[in-house]
Design a protein around this motif. Structure first.
Motif, mmCIF file in Angstrom:
data_model
loop_
_atom_site.group_PDB
_atom_site.id
_atom_site.type_symbol
_atom_site.label_atom_id
_atom_site.label_comp_id
_atom_site.label_asym_id
_atom_site.label_seq_id
_atom_site.Cartn_x
_atom_site.Cartn_y
_atom_site.Cartn_z
ATOM 1 N N ASN A 169 35.781 41.165 22.244
ATOM 2 C CA ASN A 169 35.633 41.159 23.696
ATOM 3 C C ASN A 169 36.260 42.407 24.312
ATOM 4 O O ASN A 169 37.435 42.705 24.089
ATOM 5 C CB ASN A 169 36.273 39.902 24.280
ATOM 6 C CG ASN A 169 35.992 39.760 25.763
ATOM 7 O OD1 ASN A 169 34.907 40.080 26.229
ATOM 8 N ND2 ASN A 169 36.979 39.298 26.508
ATOM 9 N N GLY A 170 35.441 43.137 25.066
ATOM 10 C CA GLY A 170 35.940 44.325 25.737
ATOM 11 C C GLY A 170 36.110 45.526 24.837
ATOM 12 O O GLY A 170 36.674 46.537 25.264
ATOM 13 N N GLU A 227 27.061 38.766 22.698
ATOM 14 C CA GLU A 227 27.431 37.468 23.281
ATOM 15 C C GLU A 227 28.939 37.299 23.377
ATOM 16 O O GLU A 227 29.429 36.488 24.169
ATOM 17 C CB GLU A 227 26.839 36.336 22.439
ATOM 18 C CG GLU A 227 25.334 36.224 22.568
ATOM 19 C CD GLU A 227 24.685 35.374 21.479
ATOM 20 O OE1 GLU A 227 25.405 34.829 20.607
ATOM 21 O OE2 GLU A 227 23.444 35.280 21.490
ATOM 22 N N ASN A 228 29.674 38.074 22.596
ATOM 23 C CA ASN A 228 31.130 37.972 22.596
ATOM 24 C C ASN A 228 31.802 39.145 23.295
ATOM 25 O O ASN A 228 32.974 39.438 23.047
ATOM 26 C CB ASN A 228 31.635 37.775 21.171
ATOM 27 C CG ASN A 228 31.377 36.362 20.707
ATOM 28 O OD1 ASN A 228 32.148 35.453 20.989
ATOM 29 N ND2 ASN A 228 30.253 36.148 20.023
ATOM 30 N N GLY A 229 31.049 39.817 24.165
ATOM 31 C CA GLY A 229 31.646 40.791 25.074
ATOM 32 C C GLY A 229 31.839 42.195 24.556
ATOM 33 O O GLY A 229 32.567 42.975 25.166
ATOM 34 N N ALA A 230 31.206 42.554 23.450
ATOM 35 C CA ALA A 230 31.363 43.904 22.910
ATOM 36 C C ALA A 230 30.367 44.865 23.541
ATOM 37 O O ALA A 230 29.313 44.465 24.039
ATOM 38 C CB ALA A 230 31.167 43.894 21.398
ATOM 39 N N ALA A 231 30.699 46.133 23.504
ATOM 40 C CA ALA A 231 29.764 47.225 23.762
ATOM 41 C C ALA A 231 29.384 47.722 22.373
ATOM 42 O O ALA A 231 30.261 48.077 21.574
ATOM 43 C CB ALA A 231 30.422 48.327 24.573
ATOM 44 N N GLU A 287 36.401 51.317 18.713
ATOM 45 C CA GLU A 287 37.680 50.687 18.375
ATOM 46 C C GLU A 287 37.557 49.835 17.124
ATOM 47 O O GLU A 287 38.556 49.561 16.459
ATOM 48 C CB GLU A 287 38.135 49.816 19.551
ATOM 49 C CG GLU A 287 38.365 50.638 20.807
ATOM 50 C CD GLU A 287 38.356 49.786 22.047
ATOM 51 O OE1 GLU A 287 39.454 49.380 22.478
ATOM 52 O OE2 GLU A 287 37.260 49.525 22.571
ATOM 53 N N ILE A 288 36.339 49.403 16.824
ATOM 54 C CA ILE A 288 36.093 48.524 15.680
ATOM 55 C C ILE A 288 34.848 49.029 14.954
ATOM 56 O O ILE A 288 33.883 49.463 15.596
ATOM 57 C CB ILE A 288 35.866 47.059 16.128
ATOM 58 C CG1 ILE A 288 37.130 46.521 16.816
ATOM 59 C CG2 ILE A 288 35.464 46.171 14.952
ATOM 60 C CD1 ILE A 288 36.931 45.184 17.500
ATOM 61 N N TYR A 289 34.872 48.953 13.625
ATOM 62 C CA TYR A 289 33.710 49.321 12.807
ATOM 63 C C TYR A 289 33.224 48.092 12.056
ATOM 64 O O TYR A 289 34.015 47.358 11.471
ATOM 65 C CB TYR A 289 34.072 50.432 11.806
ATOM 66 C CG TYR A 289 32.970 50.709 10.817
ATOM 67 C CD1 TYR A 289 31.837 51.429 11.190
ATOM 68 C CD2 TYR A 289 33.032 50.231 9.513
ATOM 69 C CE1 TYR A 289 30.814 51.679 10.294
ATOM 70 C CE2 TYR A 289 32.014 50.472 8.610
ATOM 71 C CZ TYR A 289 30.911 51.192 9.012
ATOM 72 O OH TYR A 289 29.894 51.442 8.126
ATOM 73 N N VAL A 290 31.912 47.884 12.069
ATOM 74 C CA VAL A 290 31.291 46.777 11.341
ATOM 75 C C VAL A 290 30.199 47.354 10.441
ATOM 76 O O VAL A 290 29.352 48.119 10.907
ATOM 77 C CB VAL A 290 30.664 45.754 12.324
ATOM 78 C CG1 VAL A 290 29.862 44.692 11.565
ATOM 79 C CG2 VAL A 290 31.746 45.100 13.171
#
Length: 152
Positions: free
Chosen positions: A12-13, A50-54, A142-145
Motif C-alpha cells: 500500500n502506497g 487492489e492493495n494500493g500499489a503503483a 521501493e519493492i521488486y517482484v
C-alpha cells in the motif's frame, strides 16, 4: 519455503517494480497473436493494484541484442494491457529504458497507476546482468517482484 510472495508484503502506497514475461509473439503489423503471457501476469498486477500499489512493469521482447529496434517495442503490450485492466497503462518509450520518459512517468504515479517500461533488452546490460542497469531500475521503486518465472 523461505521465499516471500506479494501477499507477504505491505504494498500500500509503494511503487512496485514487477518483472513480467511479456515476450509475446507479434505479427508483421505489430499485433499480439497470443496473449497467454499477458493473461498470466494479470493476477499479480491486479493484486498489487487492489492493495494500493503503483505498479511499474518491465519485460523483454524478442532479441534486439542490446540495441533499440522499433519492431520490438512493448507499445502494443501497453495497449493490450490497458484494455485488459480497464485503465490506462502509461508506456514509457525510452530506448534506454530508464530515461526521462520513464522517470517522469514514475514520478507522476499515484497509487493504482501502471507504467510499462520499454523493452529491457534494448540495453546490452540486461542480458549481462549489468549492475548499473539494475541500480537504475531499482531507483524507480521501493519493492521488486519477480513474476517472470519463465524468463528468470
Amino acid at each position: 519455503m523461505n521465499k516471500k510472495t506479494v501477499r507477504d508484503i505491505d504494498v500500500n502506497g509503494k511503487k512496485v517494480l514487477v518483472r513480467v514475461d511479456f515476450n509475446v509473439p507479434l505479427d508483421e503489423n505489430k499485433n499480439i497473436t497470443d496473449e497467454t503471457r499477458i493473461n498470466a501476469a494479470l493476477p499479480t498486477i491486479k493484486y498489487l493494484l487492489e492493495n494500493g500499489a503503483a505498479v511499474i512493469l518491465c519485460s523483454h521482447l524478442g532479441k534486439p541484442k542490446g540495441e533499440p529496434k522499433p519492431e520490438l517495442s512493448l507499445a502494443p503490450v501497453a495497449a493490450c494491457l490497458s484494455e485488459k485492466l480497464g485503465q490506462e497503462v502509461v508506456f514509457a518509450a525510452d530506448d534506454n529504458v530508464v530515461g526521462e520518459n520513464a522517470k517522469a512517468a514514475v514520478a507522476n504515479m499515484k497509487d493504482g497507476d501502471v507504467v510499462l517500461l520499454q523493452n529491457t533488452r534494448f540495453r546490452p546490460e540486461e542480458t549481462k546482468n549489468g549492475e548499473a542497469f539494475s541500480k537504475e531500475l531499482a531507483s524507480l521503486c521501493e519493492i521488486y517482484v519477480n513474476d517472470a518465472f519463465g524468463a528468470a
